[in-house]
Design a protein around this motif. Structure first.
Motif, PDB file in Angstrom:
ATOM      1  N   ILE A 177       0.348   1.626   1.265  1.00 51.91           N
ATOM      2  CA  ILE A 177      -0.561   2.758   1.054  1.00 51.91           C
ATOM      3  C   ILE A 177      -1.842   2.303   0.372  1.00 51.91           C
ATOM      4  N   LEU A 178      -1.800   1.115  -0.276  1.00 57.68           N
ATOM      5  CA  LEU A 178      -2.970   0.627  -0.999  1.00 57.68           C
ATOM      6  C   LEU A 178      -2.814  -0.859  -1.291  1.00 57.68           C
ATOM      7  N   ASN A 179      -3.899  -1.617  -1.117  1.00 55.97           N
ATOM      8  CA  ASN A 179      -3.938  -3.024  -1.511  1.00 55.97           C
ATOM      9  C   ASN A 179      -5.093  -3.214  -2.494  1.00 55.97           C
ATOM     10  N   VAL A 180      -4.762  -3.408  -3.760  1.00 49.15           N
ATOM     11  CA  VAL A 180      -5.773  -3.684  -4.772  1.00 49.15           C
ATOM     12  C   VAL A 180      -5.810  -5.184  -5.018  1.00 49.15           C
ATOM     13  N   GLY A 185     -13.088 -13.388  -4.231  1.00 48.33           N
ATOM     14  CA  GLY A 185     -12.606 -14.524  -3.455  1.00 48.33           C
ATOM     15  C   GLY A 185     -11.367 -14.174  -2.665  1.00 48.33           C
ATOM     16  N   THR A 186     -10.461 -13.425  -3.289  1.00 53.45           N
ATOM     17  CA  THR A 186      -9.252 -12.979  -2.604  1.00 53.45           C
ATOM     18  C   THR A 186      -9.587 -12.066  -1.440  1.00 53.45           C
ATOM     19  N   LYS A 187     -10.492 -11.132  -1.689  1.00 54.86           N
ATOM     20  CA  LYS A 187     -10.841 -10.182  -0.617  1.00 54.86           C
ATOM     21  C   LYS A 187     -11.426 -10.926   0.582  1.00 54.86           C
ATOM     22  N   LYS A 199      -8.853  -2.164   4.322  1.00 59.43           N
ATOM     23  CA  LYS A 199      -7.497  -2.130   3.757  1.00 59.43           C
ATOM     24  C   LYS A 199      -7.448  -2.792   2.385  1.00 59.43           C
ATOM     25  N   LEU A 200      -8.584  -3.329   1.940  1.00 60.56           N
ATOM     26  CA  LEU A 200      -8.616  -4.083   0.690  1.00 60.56           C
ATOM     27  C   LEU A 200      -9.582  -3.431  -0.292  1.00 60.56           C
TER      28      LEU A 200
END
Length: 435
Positions: A177-180, A185-187, A199-200
């Protein structure tokens, strides 16, 4: 009451992990009345420290952490891996049909908690690993919403995005339902590996939300530890590490592990001696991580450094007492500067506007992506450092600490507001689930 389950361990003896847990609890408070269950492979230790905050559960060690943290980790066979995670999926399928039947066949406290959950929270500490997929799949089977909250692409993440692993991680990140994610750099890494940008969601590490103890309590601790509290004697916090990526990857020119350890002792001794000569500060080694196992107890290496300091010893102190994460954050708030190899000690310092600097390695993406790129603090690599240059850099940062404090005082509220926005987004996504 909303039942939230974290099936990954958050060891209480690592105060950075405890800060993450406290930040998660603050974030979840926006949901209203929440009960939080947490898996613990170190139940006895964690129960002493967490029993008033969360419900601790035993059960299957899905992430194999007891083996990983042991003095002699054993290879984990593919068959053992399939059996372990197959147990979760088989349980999920049974629970989809009948929770009573699933609990009858599986006498496992963690699985029972998972089946009762209203929300599964995973990936809390940068754990971008293939194993996230299995909990997302299990949640999807049981119609339980899953949120990845605080993930980061640590060293080694690229190996996850090859072959079959790439496909299952793409599934995981596309079916929550959520990606925090906690750094840019990760994104970008995830977008480059096929995850849609929408989605990010980029937000600060949840640990920033943990409130420090009161100033009164922090001063009480410093007095108890006999740290001088005088305006003309600034306090300089020191956090060298024993264990972790900085410990393992620093001083890469060393011939062997024993030689590397001695180089670390000599390096820190030389640096502290230099700081004693060039400043009027009182130096305090802060125990930000003292477990869950002895080989990542920072007090051990601090003791050895202390033994090698041959002058001005009256201006150096090692705090041996275990304090809570909020208490340590309160003590950090009272410091005039913090030099740390622990990322979450620095995250704590930044969120209370204490001037700070990181000692890291190239492989520690947290330090570079969070401490440097996100929060704008100095990071110096120890892979093969020029010690004389480092001395100059640290002294320069120290001399500019008041300017740095002013900048951080302006930054800290912005960081806290963004972390609170992530919590509100979680609330929105949770209430929209299934509609």
């Amino acid at each position: 009451m909303i039942r939230v389950v974290i099936p990954e361990p958050i060891p209480s003896l690592n105060k950075g992990e405890k800060a993450i847990l406290e930040g998660i609890r603050v974030a979840l408070s926006v949901l209203g009345d929440v009960s939080l269950s947490l898996y613990s492979p170190w139940y006895d230790d964690d129960h002493k420290r967490y029993s008033n905050d969360v419900k601790l559960v035993r059960g299957t060690d899905f992430f194999n952490v007891l083996n990983i943290y042991s003095d002699a980790p054993k290879p984990f066979s593919k068959l053992a891996y399939i059996r372990r995670w197959g147990r979760l999926i088989w349980f999920s399928c049974l629970a989809r049909m009948s929770e009573r039947v699933a609990r009858f066949f599986f006498k496992d406290e963690l699985l029972r908690e998972v089946s009762k959950a209203d929300l599964l929270l995973i990936g809390h500490d940068g754990n971008l690993c293939c194993e996230l997929f299995w909990f997302v799949l299990a949640g999807n089977i049981m119609h339980i919403p899953v949120a990845i909250y605080g993930v980061g692409a640590e060293a080694g993440a690229k190996t996850c995005f090859t072959g079959w692993n790439r496909k299952i991680l793409q599934y995981a990140l596309n079916h929550t339902i959520l990606n925090v994610v906690r750094d840019s750099g990760t994104k970008q890494f995830l977008v480059d590996h096929g995850i849609p940008g929408n989605k990010l969601h980029l937000y600060p590490d949840t640990a920033v939300l943990m409130k420090p103890c009161s100033d009164q309590r922090a001063i009480e601790i410093l007095k108890t530890e006999e740290v001088p509290l005088k305006k003309d004697i600034p306090i300089f916090g020191l956090i060298p590490v024993r264990g972790g990526v900085v410990f393992n990857k620093s001083f890469s020119n060393a011939l062997n592990e024993k030689a590397k350890y001695q180089i670390r002792i000599n390096f820190w001794t030389e640096l502290v001696n230099h700081l004693l000569d060039k400043t009027t500060a009182f130096f305090v080694f802060l125990p930000h991580c003292i477990g869950p196992v002895s080989h990542n107890d920072d007090r051990i290496i601090a003791r050895e450094i202390m033994q090698h300091i041959d002058k001005n010893r009256d201006r150096v102190l090692l705090i041996e007492t275990e304090y809570g994460a909020q208490e340590l954050k309160g003590v950090i708030k009272q410091c005039d500067f913090v030099l740390s190899e622990r990322a979450h000690a620095l995250i704590g310092a930044i969120s209370v506007a204490t001037p700070c600097m990181a000692l890291a390695v190239e492989e520690d993406h947290r330090m570079h992506n969070i401490i440097d790129k996100m929060f704008g603090r100095k990071v110096y690599n120890l892979n093969n450092p020029d010690v004389e240059d480092l001395k100059r850099v640290v002294i320069n940062e120290w001399n500019n600490r008041e300017k740095i404090r002013t900048e951080m005082t302006a930054l800290a509220p912005k960081i806290l507001n963004e972390a609170n926005e992530a919590a509100l987004l979680l609330k929105q996504k949770f209430h929209a689930y299934g509609k």
